[in-house]
Design a protein around this motif. Structure first.
Motif, PDB file in Angstrom:
ATOM      1  N   GLY A 175     -29.855   0.961  22.584  1.00 48.74           N
ATOM      2  CA  GLY A 175     -30.520   2.546  22.042  1.00 48.74           C
ATOM      3  C   GLY A 175     -29.932   1.958  19.987  1.00 48.74           C
ATOM      4  N   LYS A 176     -31.476   2.345  19.373  1.00 46.27           N
ATOM      5  CA  LYS A 176     -30.651   2.416  17.778  1.00 46.27           C
ATOM      6  C   LYS A 176     -31.511   3.492  16.747  1.00 46.27           C
ATOM      7  N   ILE A 177     -30.527   4.084  16.302  1.00 43.89           N
ATOM      8  CA  ILE A 177     -30.859   5.466  15.377  1.00 43.89           C
ATOM      9  C   ILE A 177     -31.064   5.211  14.167  1.00 43.89           C
ATOM     10  N   LEU A 178     -31.828   4.687  13.504  1.00 45.91           N
ATOM     11  CA  LEU A 178     -31.770   3.937  11.967  1.00 45.91           C
ATOM     12  C   LEU A 178     -32.246   5.793  10.445  1.00 45.91           C
ATOM     13  N   VAL A 179     -30.943   5.604  10.022  1.00 48.26           N
ATOM     14  CA  VAL A 179     -30.801   7.028   9.156  1.00 48.26           C
ATOM     15  C   VAL A 179     -30.935   6.276   8.129  1.00 48.26           C
ATOM     16  N   LYS A 192     -28.866  15.348   5.328  1.00 48.30           N
ATOM     17  CA  LYS A 192     -28.385  15.828   5.981  1.00 48.30           C
ATOM     18  C   LYS A 192     -29.805  15.976   8.013  1.00 48.30           C
ATOM     19  N   THR A 193     -29.346  14.875   7.977  1.00 44.57           N
ATOM     20  CA  THR A 193     -29.965  14.202   9.327  1.00 44.57           C
ATOM     21  C   THR A 193     -28.333  14.843   9.804  1.00 44.57           C
ATOM     22  N   GLU A 194     -29.086  14.830  11.273  1.00 43.89           N
ATOM     23  CA  GLU A 194     -27.940  15.185  11.941  1.00 43.89           C
ATOM     24  C   GLU A 194     -28.429  14.423  13.678  1.00 43.89           C
ATOM     25  N   ALA A 195     -27.827  12.860  14.161  1.00 47.09           N
ATOM     26  CA  ALA A 195     -28.439  12.050  15.383  1.00 47.09           C
ATOM     27  C   ALA A 195     -26.683  12.037  16.082  1.00 47.09           C
ATOM     28  N   TYR A 196     -27.085  12.239  17.241  1.00 47.29           N
ATOM     29  CA  TYR A 196     -26.409  12.291  19.176  1.00 47.29           C
ATOM     30  C   TYR A 196     -26.409  11.026  19.659  1.00 47.29           C
ATOM     31  N   GLN A 197     -26.415   9.766  19.685  1.00 47.57           N
ATOM     32  CA  GLN A 197     -26.114   9.101  21.319  1.00 47.57           C
ATOM     33  C   GLN A 197     -25.342   8.783  22.213  1.00 47.57           C
ATOM     34  N   HIS A 234     -26.338   2.219  18.849  1.00 51.61           N
ATOM     35  CA  HIS A 234     -25.429   1.584  17.770  1.00 51.61           C
ATOM     36  C   HIS A 234     -26.772   2.886  16.208  1.00 51.61           C
ATOM     37  N   LEU A 235     -25.858   3.445  15.359  1.00 49.57           N
ATOM     38  CA  LEU A 235     -26.585   3.471  14.804  1.00 49.57           C
ATOM     39  C   LEU A 235     -26.330   2.907  13.396  1.00 49.57           C
ATOM     40  N   HIS A 292     -21.981   8.239  18.191  1.00 48.64           N
ATOM     41  CA  HIS A 292     -21.976   7.525  19.816  1.00 48.64           C
ATOM     42  C   HIS A 292     -21.678   7.036  20.118  1.00 48.64           C
ATOM     43  N   GLY A 293     -21.928   7.311  21.813  1.00 46.98           N
ATOM     44  CA  GLY A 293     -20.990   6.364  22.152  1.00 46.98           C
ATOM     45  C   GLY A 293     -21.777   5.750  23.765  1.00 46.98           C
TER      46      GLY A 293
END
Length: 455
Positions: free
Chosen positions: A337-341, A347-352, A370-371, A382-383
């Motif tokens: 899983g990848k989250i790209l900011v 002001k992004t909130e992203a939790y994985q 991964h972020l 992330h974790g």
């Protein structure tokens, strides 16, 4: 590069392309040749590809599958074979049999007409593309990109039908839409279908997608879904895979969210053979919110691979992502899983989070959350965890007179609970709790009214 497997499909396309186009529609045909060119250049993904290190899809396509290029209808009425037994839930029910939208029963046409009275266009993608070519052309192929995953290019080249739904501005459908993908035939078969979902500004859609298969033959399903969610619109999408060991499922979901939209995607792999799910979400408008969750239960030699990508393209958006696996015997799980900011997406909130239980030493779990962050005013985490059932909890439950097998089952049910609790339809949530418990008990998880298909 060995292209022997790919060449057989390239030859089929070259021989049949004009016949396929003749019975299809302009919006779908417009992309076919370019898609096949892209596929011919790269071939199927293998473990040498970065995003497919645990899942070799080329191997899955090597079987000599039958392909329904002429779109003939099988003598089979799914409305007679299936009845959803989720108590207290009413839905608009549709079927895709192999890769053809089923319209051979009056109940299908009645549902289409009932939705039309609400201003909603729904039904066969092929038919809607002929009736509303400008609407379909505006969206078709705009989100589903094949530069990373050429199985999407393969789908774009061969897909002729599937499900289409358009929900106009500020319309909230009276009850959920339920799509049952059924694999049924008299030979090894491949299904290549396409779904297109459009939810306009302020509209709301609840979509239930289930997969079932008969036990007779080997099946490969390549299904691609594109979903476009307008400003202030809401999409809830629940996907349940409950198939057989002989089924290969390759599902790709592409979502584009506009400002203040809210999307929930909940994918549960209850029973499968070989599964690869791809989810790609682009948050394109400020204050868009995504809740992405999934659960997978594996035993035997099942293979379950979930690959997610969330792109925060603008500021003030929020993502919550949770995936859980419970693996037994020799099953294999993979989560990537990848989250790209992006730069400027403040002001992004992203939790994985990816949490996993490996019940036996022979089961394997691979995880890579991964972020990638290019903004400095964000809240992100992330974790991942991989472990076994809590021995102290097992001991405590056994000391209270609960047999070990029952204690193990209860702990696994509890572990899965928070994914199921993300289901917002109460009747479906209750039913899913029951199906998951039955699955852990080793009982048939199939819908009790689906006897002709799933037992």
């Amino acid at each position: 590069m060995d292209m022997s497997v790919e060449q057989s499909y390239i030859d089929i396309y070259n021989q049949m392309a004009e016949k396929v186009k003749a019975q299809s529609s302009a919006p779908l045909n417009a992309l076919r040749d370019d898609a096949m060119k892209a596929f011919a250049e790269r071939g199927f993904p293998t473990k040498k590809w970065e995003d497919f290190q645990r899942t070799d899809l080329k191997e899955r396509y090597a079987t000599n599958y039958g392909i329904n290029l002429t779109q003939f209808n099988i003598d089979f009425n799914p409305y007679s074979a299936f009845k959803c037994d989720v108590q207290a839930i009413k839905s608009h029910l549709f079927f895709v049999v192999n890769d053809v939208f089923y319209c051979g029963d009056k109940r299908a046409t009645d549902e289409i007409e009932a939705l039309k009275k609400q201003g909603i266009i729904a039904g066969s993608l092929r038919q809607v593309a002929k009736q509303h070519p400008e609407l379909v052309a505006k969206y078709y192929g705009k989100a589903a990109k094949w530069d990373v995953d050429t199985t999407v290019a393969f789908n774009t080249a061969f897909a002729q039908d599937g499900f289409f739904i358009y929900v106009p501005k500020n319309v909230e459908i009276d009850c959920p839409i339920q799509i049952i993908n059924v694999m049924n035939g008299d030979l090894d078969m491949m299904a290549t279908s396409r779904n297109l979902v459009i939810v306009e500004e302020g509209a709301k859609l609840q979509l239930l997608v289930c997969g079932h298969a008969s036990k007779s033959f080997n099946y490969l399903c390549n299904r691609v879904t594109e979903a476009f969610i307008g400003n202030y619109a809401t999409l809830e999408m629940y996907k349940l895979e409950d198939t057989e060991e002989s089924v290969t499922n390759i599902g790709s979901l592409f979502i584009e969210q506009q400002a203040d939209s809210n999307v929930l995607v909940n994918e549960i792999t209850l029973k499968n053979g070989f599964t690869r799910n791809n989810i790609n979400v682009n948050l394109l408008g400020e204050h868009a919110e995504l809740n992405l969750c999934g659960m997978a239960i594996g035993d035997g030699k099942k293979h379950i691979d979930n690959h997610t990508f969330v792109n925060h393209a603008v500021s003030h958006c929020k993502t919550n992502e949770l995936y859980k696996y419970i693996l037994n015997e020799e099953s294999v799980g993979n989560f990537d899983g990848k989250i790209l900011v992006n730069k400027g997406s403040q002001k992004t909130e992203a939790y994985q989070s990816n949490r996993n239980i490996v019940v036996t030493p022979t089961a394997k779990m691979y995880t890579k959350p991964h972020l990638e962050i290019y903004a400095d005013d964000v809240k992100c985490s992330h974790g991942a965890t991989v472990g076994q059932l809590d021995k102290e909890a097992l001991f405590y439950m056994q000391s209270r007179g609960i047999p070990e097998a029952e204690a193990r089952m209860l702990l696994m049910v509890a572990f899965a609970n928070d994914v199921i609790e993300n289901i917002r339809i109460e009747a479906l949530r209750t039913r899913m709790h029951m199906l998951v418990e039955r699955r852990f008990r080793g009982e048939s998880s199939a819908c009790t009214s689906c006897s002709d298909l799933c037992k």
